[in-house]
Design a protein around this motif. Sequence first.
Motif, PDB file in Angstrom:
ATOM      1  N   GLY A   1      17.758  -4.255   3.839  1.00  0.00           N
ATOM      2  CA  GLY A   1      17.660  -4.479   2.396  1.00  0.00           C
ATOM      3  C   GLY A   1      16.232  -4.645   1.903  1.00  0.00           C
ATOM      4  O   GLY A   1      16.011  -5.173   0.813  1.00  0.00           O
ATOM      5  N   HIS A   2      15.268  -4.207   2.703  1.00  0.00           N
ATOM      6  CA  HIS A   2      13.867  -4.348   2.283  1.00  0.00           C
ATOM      7  C   HIS A   2      13.354  -2.978   1.849  1.00  0.00           C
ATOM      8  O   HIS A   2      13.144  -2.098   2.673  1.00  0.00           O
ATOM      9  N   PHE A   3      13.145  -2.828   0.552  1.00  0.00           N
ATOM     10  CA  PHE A   3      12.802  -1.515  -0.002  1.00  0.00           C
ATOM     11  C   PHE A   3      11.564  -1.582  -0.883  1.00  0.00           C
ATOM     12  O   PHE A   3      11.660  -1.471  -2.116  1.00  0.00           O
ATOM     13  N   PRO A   4      10.392  -1.745  -0.283  1.00  0.00           N
ATOM     14  CA  PRO A   4       9.186  -1.623  -1.108  1.00  0.00           C
ATOM     15  C   PRO A   4       9.043  -0.161  -1.552  1.00  0.00           C
ATOM     16  O   PRO A   4       9.664   0.738  -0.973  1.00  0.00           O
ATOM     17  N   GLN A   5       8.225   0.077  -2.573  1.00  0.00           N
ATOM     18  CA  GLN A   5       8.057   1.447  -3.061  1.00  0.00           C
ATOM     19  C   GLN A   5       7.498   2.366  -1.963  1.00  0.00           C
ATOM     20  O   GLN A   5       7.761   3.559  -1.948  1.00  0.00           O
TER      21      GLN A   5
ATOM     22  N   GLY B   1       6.208  -3.964  10.898  1.00  0.00           N
ATOM     23  CA  GLY B   1       5.070  -4.795  11.294  1.00  0.00           C
ATOM     24  C   GLY B   1       4.073  -4.957  10.154  1.00  0.00           C
ATOM     25  O   GLY B   1       3.532  -6.048   9.937  1.00  0.00           O
ATOM     26  N   GLY B   2       3.875  -3.883   9.396  1.00  0.00           N
ATOM     27  CA  GLY B   2       2.982  -3.952   8.242  1.00  0.00           C
ATOM     28  C   GLY B   2       3.532  -4.862   7.153  1.00  0.00           C
ATOM     29  O   GLY B   2       2.788  -5.612   6.521  1.00  0.00           O
ATOM     30  N   TRP B   3       4.844  -4.805   6.947  1.00  0.00           N
ATOM     31  CA  TRP B   3       5.455  -5.691   5.943  1.00  0.00           C
ATOM     32  C   TRP B   3       5.216  -7.154   6.293  1.00  0.00           C
ATOM     33  O   TRP B   3       4.918  -7.976   5.426  1.00  0.00           O
ATOM     34  N   VAL B   4       5.357  -7.465   7.590  1.00  0.00           N
ATOM     35  CA  VAL B   4       5.166  -8.851   8.033  1.00  0.00           C
ATOM     36  C   VAL B   4       3.697  -9.241   7.903  1.00  0.00           C
ATOM     37  O   VAL B   4       3.360 -10.301   7.359  1.00  0.00           O
ATOM     38  N   ALA B   5       2.819  -8.362   8.393  1.00  0.00           N
ATOM     39  CA  ALA B   5       1.389  -8.692   8.427  1.00  0.00           C
ATOM     40  C   ALA B   5       0.803  -8.851   7.032  1.00  0.00           C
ATOM     41  O   ALA B   5      -0.180  -9.563   6.847  1.00  0.00           O
ATOM     42  N   SER B   6       1.424  -8.189   6.037  1.00  0.00           N
ATOM     43  CA  SER B   6       0.834  -8.245   4.694  1.00  0.00           C
ATOM     44  C   SER B   6       1.772  -8.867   3.660  1.00  0.00           C
ATOM     45  O   SER B   6       1.531  -8.777   2.467  1.00  0.00           O
ATOM     46  N   ARG B   7       2.888  -9.492   4.108  1.00  0.00           N
ATOM     47  CA  ARG B   7       3.791 -10.221   3.204  1.00  0.00           C
ATOM     48  C   ARG B   7       4.347  -9.329   2.101  1.00  0.00           C
ATOM     49  O   ARG B   7       4.197  -9.590   0.896  1.00  0.00           O
ATOM     50  N   SER B   8       5.045  -8.324   2.526  1.00  0.00           N
ATOM     51  CA  SER B   8       5.604  -7.344   1.604  1.00  0.00           C
ATOM     52  C   SER B   8       6.837  -7.879   0.873  1.00  0.00           C
ATOM     53  O   SER B   8       7.489  -8.826   1.287  1.00  0.00           O
TER      54      SER B   8
ATOM     55  N   GLY C   1      -3.416 -16.609 -11.505  1.00  0.00           N
ATOM     56  CA  GLY C   1      -2.603 -15.618 -10.814  1.00  0.00           C
ATOM     57  C   GLY C   1      -3.003 -15.576  -9.348  1.00  0.00           C
ATOM     58  O   GLY C   1      -4.079 -16.047  -8.969  1.00  0.00           O
ATOM     59  N   THR C   2      -2.136 -15.018  -8.527  1.00  0.00           N
ATOM     60  CA  THR C   2      -2.522 -14.764  -7.138  1.00  0.00           C
ATOM     61  C   THR C   2      -3.073 -13.346  -7.062  1.00  0.00           C
ATOM     62  O   THR C   2      -2.602 -12.453  -7.774  1.00  0.00           O
ATOM     63  N   ILE C   3      -4.042 -13.140  -6.203  1.00  0.00           N
ATOM     64  CA  ILE C   3      -4.683 -11.823  -6.125  1.00  0.00           C
ATOM     65  C   ILE C   3      -3.703 -10.762  -5.628  1.00  0.00           C
ATOM     66  O   ILE C   3      -3.913  -9.570  -5.831  1.00  0.00           O
ATOM     67  N   SER C   4      -2.610 -11.182  -5.017  1.00  0.00           N
ATOM     68  CA  SER C   4      -1.575 -10.209  -4.681  1.00  0.00           C
ATOM     69  C   SER C   4      -0.208 -10.846  -4.518  1.00  0.00           C
ATOM     70  O   SER C   4      -0.046 -11.835  -3.815  1.00  0.00           O
ATOM     71  N   HIS C   5       0.784 -10.243  -5.160  1.00  0.00           N
ATOM     72  CA  HIS C   5       2.174 -10.655  -4.970  1.00  0.00           C
ATOM     73  C   HIS C   5       2.832  -9.915  -3.820  1.00  0.00           C
ATOM     74  O   HIS C   5       3.742 -10.397  -3.188  1.00  0.00           O
ATOM     75  N   GLN C   6       2.397  -8.682  -3.548  1.00  0.00           N
ATOM     76  CA  GLN C   6       3.135  -7.882  -2.573  1.00  0.00           C
ATOM     77  C   GLN C   6       2.299  -6.885  -1.779  1.00  0.00           C
ATOM     78  O   GLN C   6       2.830  -6.236  -0.887  1.00  0.00           O
ATOM     79  N   HIS C   7       1.019  -6.740  -2.086  1.00  0.00           N
ATOM     80  CA  HIS C   7       0.216  -5.741  -1.378  1.00  0.00           C
ATOM     81  C   HIS C   7      -0.728  -6.332  -0.341  1.00  0.00           C
ATOM     82  O   HIS C   7      -1.276  -5.593   0.475  1.00  0.00           O
ATOM     83  N   GLY C   8      -0.916  -7.639  -0.370  1.00  0.00           N
ATOM     84  CA  GLY C   8      -1.802  -8.278   0.591  1.00  0.00           C
ATOM     85  C   GLY C   8      -3.248  -8.312   0.126  1.00  0.00           C
ATOM     86  O   GLY C   8      -3.571  -7.915  -1.003  1.00  0.00           O
ATOM     87  N   VAL C   9      -4.118  -8.777   1.000  1.00  0.00           N
ATOM     88  CA  VAL C   9      -5.515  -9.031   0.649  1.00  0.00           C
ATOM     89  C   VAL C   9      -6.414  -7.869   1.077  1.00  0.00           C
ATOM     90  O   VAL C   9      -7.162  -7.326   0.279  1.00  0.00           O
ATOM     91  N   GLY C  10      -6.323  -7.512   2.347  1.00  0.00           N
ATOM     92  CA  GLY C  10      -7.160  -6.427   2.853  1.00  0.00           C
ATOM     93  C   GLY C  10      -8.636  -6.693   2.635  1.00  0.00           C
ATOM     94  O   GLY C  10      -9.076  -7.843   2.605  1.00  0.00           O
ATOM     95  N   ARG C  11      -9.415  -5.614   2.512  1.00  0.00           N
ATOM     96  CA  ARG C  11     -10.836  -5.776   2.212  1.00  0.00           C
ATOM     97  C   ARG C  11     -11.090  -5.788   0.696  1.00  0.00           C
ATOM     98  O   ARG C  11     -12.042  -6.396   0.232  1.00  0.00           O
TER      99      ARG C  11
END
Lengths: 531, 531
Positions: free
Chosen positions: A180-184, A192-199, A482-492
């Motif tokens: 049931g996890h359907f990011p765009q 693993g990417g979803w977990v690492a970046s809080r998708s 606001g938070t700098i990201s709700h779903q895409h993560g921080v990255g560089r």
Amino acid sequence: MRRWNGWGDATTVVELPAQGAGFLAARVGVGRVLPDATLETALARVPASRLAAHGLYSVDVQDRLLHARGQSLPDWLALREGSLGRYPDAVAFPQSAEHIRQLLALAHDQDLCLIPYGGGTSVAGHINPPSSTRPVLTVSLAHMSRLLDLDEQSLLATFGPGATGPQVESQLRARGYTLGHFPQSWELSTLGGWVASRSSGQQSLRYGRIEQLFAGGTLETFSGPLEIASFPASAAGPDLREVVMGSEGRFGIISEVKVRISALPADERFYGVFLPNWEQALQAIRQLAQARVPLSMLRLSNAVETETQLALAGHPQQIAWLEKYLAFRGAGSGKCLLTFGVTGNRRQNALSLSQARQHLKAFGGVFTGTLLGNKWAQNRFRFPYLRENLWNAGYVVDTLETATDWSNVDNLLNRIETSLRDGLAAEGERVHVFTHLSHVYGEGSSIYTTYVFRPAEDYPATLARWQALKHAASQVIVENNGTISHQHGVGRDHAPYLLREKGELVLDTLQALSRHFDPAGRLNPGTLLQE
Amino acid sequence: MRRWNGWGDATTVVELPAQGAGFLAARVGVGRVLPDATLETALARVPASRLAAHGLYSVDVQDRLLHARGQSLPDWLALREGSLGRYPDAVAFPQSAEHIRQLLALAHDQDLCLIPYGGGTSVAGHINPPSSTRPVLTVSLAHMSRLLDLDEQSLLATFGPGATGPQVESQLRARGYTLGHFPQSWELSTLGGWVASRSSGQQSLRYGRIEQLFAGGTLETFSGPLEIASFPASAAGPDLREVVMGSEGRFGIISEVKVRISALPADERFYGVFLPNWEQALQAIRQLAQARVPLSMLRLSNAVETETQLALAGHPQQIAWLEKYLAFRGAGSGKCLLTFGVTGNRRQNALSLSQARQHLKAFGGVFTGTLLGNKWAQNRFRFPYLRENLWNAGYVVDTLETATDWSNVDNLLNRIETSLRDGLAAEGERVHVFTHLSHVYGEGSSIYTTYVFRPAEDYPATLARWQALKHAASQVIVENNGTISHQHGVGRDHAPYLLREKGELVLDTLQALSRHFDPAGRLNPGTLLQE
């Protein structure tokens, strides 16, 4: 085949309808097309690797090109120009946790940087090689995508970290389950990417964010495998899952992910409702979220997004009729489209629909049945493809997102939109900006803003336009709760804004964790925490 | 007035009915009453403080006695004997974050240990002074209990950390809201304590655990206030809330707590259903949890708990009639009582009830209406009072709890019960053991086991009995994929089992965090992490 310099499969094309180009020309001017580099040109620009050939990785030029960038707008521009600047020196494709451990040992012994790579869909620069005197080894988890274990009583499934959305769902659906996890980005992004970046997925209202789905797993670290056992809940100290989630490759490489799954729902429907204006729409969606009506998704487009969506939908005759009907029912110019879904058993869905309709009616909502909802469901993963044909028509499109408490949603949304709309005024350029709320909570909502502008005369100047817009909006976000990201993560790309959002002591704590796991700073340096 | 050597208010007495004593005598033998010390005796045993008088704290003997222990069974025995062994050297009652910061500075300058103290309801030794050459200063947050801010749009309330359950709810109810967090200790335990030890309330199925309710707040640390901003959700790196939650005073002292609240529900009901046996009951409750029927609580007693509850309920004539009726309907000996609640609006509650009844009927459930559900609701905070009169009748009662995945619930439950039932066999003593599941999740369930045994000939021998039982069950839990605590936290009593549960690398990470926040180890040493 996957596009080397754009989104998704090359055979999938989302056309920009004729009146769409006219709509944009009226708003930001006639498009400007910049020349694309060919793959050959791009390959020719890849410098020699600093690493010697080795059985654990590939130094192939095409592997290195294809793993050098994600899908952020700067990545897009670099790929279209064919000049990426920095490339990994090699790409590894481990097939097991043991392989990952060998790569960590290699990085330790030979002083390499390691970048974990899932689907390459980061829009925040997570996987871009840093400027470093150390050779950079990108670790693609694409060959670790299998369903490893299924506990049908506990509804737990264990996967390799490289399983993409379709790989997760197809392996589960065969057994009657769904994550049931359907990011765009679902077609390409990985567990693993979803977990690492809080998708977060489009139906998080029912299934939860990855935070609710991630039950445990293994993070391979320089000190060995950090194994996080799964419990339905625990009061035994701080929750280390929450340290792994959002760690973005800084603490280790995820080798196994255990997730909470659900039985496939018996019934699922999506509906469209038009609200007469933003003020009422915002109140309606807030109260609907807070009333805990069991819906599976809610997405509210503001007036400009609604107008833009209708203009880009094609079928101008049908849309004209729809708009006439809506205006007659009280939803004229300024109307906002709300899409919502119900997922579950039929009796519950019928009640949820009835309660949602009753609720929305009180705010002037005009119910239009499943037509627009189905349209949304059909196109739910197609938006990223649109960038291709907007680009070909001479336009740049990007999105950014945040989340904030309800009392601040309207304020923050307006400030973000204004910062973007006026962001290129000094150059005399207009920016077309629109927004939706698509993840709602009792406390607040995500804010997802799309902006369209014209390329400048060349690639560097176009990148500078984006940088000006992105910086203005990011600054507005962190300065306005606001938070700098709700779903895409921080990255560089978002790392410079983290200090303002979280404060020095929080960042010190994250730095302490980074030093604990990776004293020499070899794991994805520059991501999450600035160097 | 609060009992100095037992649970709750001295005017609240939960009687043990006459046939209750007979029931227990038949199961573990005739009770043995140990002599209680008087308050005077206990006060006379408090040694001189190692701290000189100071405006920031009290060295009063009674303050020191009353803040020396929580509510674990060892605490109970020590209090009844009047010999506590160790006492804080002083007790501070800060009224503001600034006061807490002064206390931290004092601890730093004068090399003190600090123990944060909420309601004194720990059942795992969280607040017991360690054996230390450093003077021990206990910091009671009782004077920081006010509602500081209420954001009605975002449904966020900010409190002082010392607000007890009734203080939280009364301040919210006056405005039409509820937190909905109702642990059994609710009358005395505090918001800060819930956060620090990862508490769970009886209606967590609707409102969530404290993890879902805690939106942000401030932790006063030796480096200054760690402020955690509230967002409805965020992908901006690891979530520091989850480091504060469960930190049990090791990283700092919580000075402010922001929580997600709800509008008071329009309708709430609790029902009782009997299932014919444990096997069917377990399947029924698992599938009910996994079907996502929006219930607000579920509690399933196993056969022995059901039998014990009915025996201790009083009204033997009515119970006999009830049992006759249940047996006629198929729920005879071996029957299990399931209590469940619905909370929300009437239409949703009616559907939830209907779906739950339909579901339970398929497992042979006999629905008995609201009578037993209302009884549960009336008595929901009274169980801890029963220890007093069981003690007076010559019996010791204690509980322990864990959580595990559904595929392991039956196995773990049986092993725990067996370890306790046989735990005093070497002494020829029987132990009466029973269990319920009261927090259910898609993935698994909590397991909450109660055990009753007789005191030995004196206090030390009685404590030894408890230690044997507690150790046996704790070992069984961590060796069989249970967590050492689902809702009570780690404290000093569970700390020895954490390594087996979490592994060395997780514990190293927690130690690294502890060193980061508190390099000298002055904050609640021995709690959570062993020294």
